[in-house]
Design a protein around this motif. Structure first.
Motif, PDB file in Angstrom:
ATOM      1  N   UNK A 240      69.425  41.548  11.924  1.00  0.00           N
ATOM      2  CA  UNK A 240      69.174  40.615  10.823  1.00  0.00           C
ATOM      3  C   UNK A 240      68.957  39.222  11.388  1.00  0.00           C
ATOM      4  N   UNK A 241      68.034  38.506  10.801  1.00  0.00           N
ATOM      5  CA  UNK A 241      67.736  37.151  11.247  1.00  0.00           C
ATOM      6  C   UNK A 241      68.027  36.184  10.105  1.00  0.00           C
ATOM      7  N   UNK A 242      68.899  35.241  10.390  1.00  0.00           N
ATOM      8  CA  UNK A 242      69.251  34.214   9.403  1.00  0.00           C
ATOM      9  C   UNK A 242      70.030  33.126  10.120  1.00  0.00           C
ATOM     10  N   UNK A 243      70.163  32.001   9.446  1.00  0.00           N
ATOM     11  CA  UNK A 243      70.966  30.918  10.006  1.00  0.00           C
ATOM     12  C   UNK A 243      72.449  31.232   9.786  1.00  0.00           C
ATOM     13  N   UNK A 244      73.304  30.516  10.486  1.00  0.00           N
ATOM     14  CA  UNK A 244      74.744  30.689  10.285  1.00  0.00           C
ATOM     15  C   UNK A 244      75.115  30.416   8.827  1.00  0.00           C
ATOM     16  N   UNK A 245      74.504  29.408   8.231  1.00  0.00           N
ATOM     17  CA  UNK A 245      74.779  29.074   6.834  1.00  0.00           C
ATOM     18  C   UNK A 245      74.375  30.223   5.908  1.00  0.00           C
ATOM     19  N   UNK A 246      73.242  30.830   6.169  1.00  0.00           N
ATOM     20  CA  UNK A 246      72.798  31.954   5.335  1.00  0.00           C
ATOM     21  C   UNK A 246      73.739  33.147   5.472  1.00  0.00           C
ATOM     22  N   UNK A 247      74.165  33.444   6.689  1.00  0.00           N
ATOM     23  CA  UNK A 247      75.135  34.530   6.875  1.00  0.00           C
ATOM     24  C   UNK A 247      76.445  34.214   6.155  1.00  0.00           C
ATOM     25  N   UNK A 248      76.884  32.976   6.215  1.00  0.00           N
ATOM     26  CA  UNK A 248      78.117  32.573   5.542  1.00  0.00           C
ATOM     27  C   UNK A 248      77.986  32.749   4.028  1.00  0.00           C
ATOM     28  N   UNK A 249      76.838  32.401   3.468  1.00  0.00           N
ATOM     29  CA  UNK A 249      76.618  32.577   2.019  1.00  0.00           C
ATOM     30  C   UNK A 249      76.642  34.052   1.635  1.00  0.00           C
ATOM     31  N   UNK A 250      76.039  34.890   2.443  1.00  0.00           N
ATOM     32  CA  UNK A 250      76.047  36.331   2.177  1.00  0.00           C
ATOM     33  C   UNK A 250      77.485  36.851   2.246  1.00  0.00           C
ATOM     34  N   UNK A 251      78.237  36.436   3.255  1.00  0.00           N
ATOM     35  CA  UNK A 251      79.619  36.867   3.402  1.00  0.00           C
ATOM     36  C   UNK A 251      80.460  36.432   2.204  1.00  0.00           C
ATOM     37  N   UNK A 252      80.312  35.176   1.758  1.00  0.00           N
ATOM     38  CA  UNK A 252      81.047  34.697   0.580  1.00  0.00           C
ATOM     39  C   UNK A 252      80.690  35.520  -0.655  1.00  0.00           C
ATOM     40  N   UNK A 253      79.426  35.839  -0.811  1.00  0.00           N
ATOM     41  CA  UNK A 253      78.991  36.652  -1.953  1.00  0.00           C
ATOM     42  C   UNK A 253      79.626  38.038  -1.903  1.00  0.00           C
ATOM     43  N   UNK A 254      79.621  38.660  -0.747  1.00  0.00           N
ATOM     44  CA  UNK A 254      80.210  39.995  -0.617  1.00  0.00           C
ATOM     45  C   UNK A 254      81.713  39.966  -0.872  1.00  0.00           C
ATOM     46  N   UNK A 255      82.394  38.965  -0.368  1.00  0.00           N
ATOM     47  CA  UNK A 255      83.832  38.841  -0.609  1.00  0.00           C
ATOM     48  C   UNK A 255      84.100  38.687  -2.100  1.00  0.00           C
ATOM     49  N   UNK A 256      83.313  37.855  -2.759  1.00  0.00           N
ATOM     50  CA  UNK A 256      83.522  37.581  -4.187  1.00  0.00           C
ATOM     51  C   UNK A 256      83.166  38.771  -5.075  1.00  0.00           C
ATOM     52  N   UNK A 257      82.211  39.589  -4.654  1.00  0.00           N
ATOM     53  CA  UNK A 257      81.728  40.647  -5.542  1.00  0.00           C
ATOM     54  C   UNK A 257      82.097  42.071  -5.131  1.00  0.00           C
ATOM     55  N   UNK A 258      82.528  42.276  -3.889  1.00  0.00           N
ATOM     56  CA  UNK A 258      82.754  43.637  -3.418  1.00  0.00           C
ATOM     57  C   UNK A 258      84.157  43.890  -2.858  1.00  0.00           C
ATOM     58  N   UNK A 259      85.001  42.894  -2.872  1.00  0.00           N
ATOM     59  CA  UNK A 259      86.301  43.002  -2.226  1.00  0.00           C
ATOM     60  C   UNK A 259      87.424  42.982  -3.242  1.00  0.00           C
ATOM     61  N   UNK A 260      88.468  43.754  -2.974  1.00  0.00           N
ATOM     62  CA  UNK A 260      89.696  43.686  -3.757  1.00  0.00           C
ATOM     63  C   UNK A 260      90.729  42.942  -2.933  1.00  0.00           C
TER      64      UNK A 260
END
Length: 88
Positions: A6-26
């Protein structure tokens, strides 16, 4: 993700990670730290700290209603995130 090409900036990866934590994690609200609780329940660090303090003073949470009793937490937001909350 980067390891899989995957190619993205550190900021983009961080946004994806925050989204996954907020929507897919218990999160187990009886064992997690404030830092672990805040992003999953989409609450501020201060609100998560209140929850941890309340847990320390009153004991383990058993239901969503117990969580709503913690001062400063928005009951509506907790209700919206109830599928992200574990008690055991």
């Amino acid at each position: 993700m980067r390891g899989l090409g995957a190619k993205a900036t550190d900021e983009q990866f961080e946004r994806v990670l925050r989204h996954l934590i907020r929507t897919q994690t218990k999160v187990n609200v009886n064992t997690a730290t404030a830092a672990q609780i805040a992003p999953v329940l989409d609450i501020s660090d201060a609100a998560a700290a209140v929850l941890v303090k309340h847990r320390g003073e009153k004991g383990a949470f058993k239901t969503i209603e117990d969580l709503k009793k913690a001062a400063g937490l928005d009951p509506t937001k907790l209700e919206e995130r109830k599928d992200r909350i574990a008690f055991q």
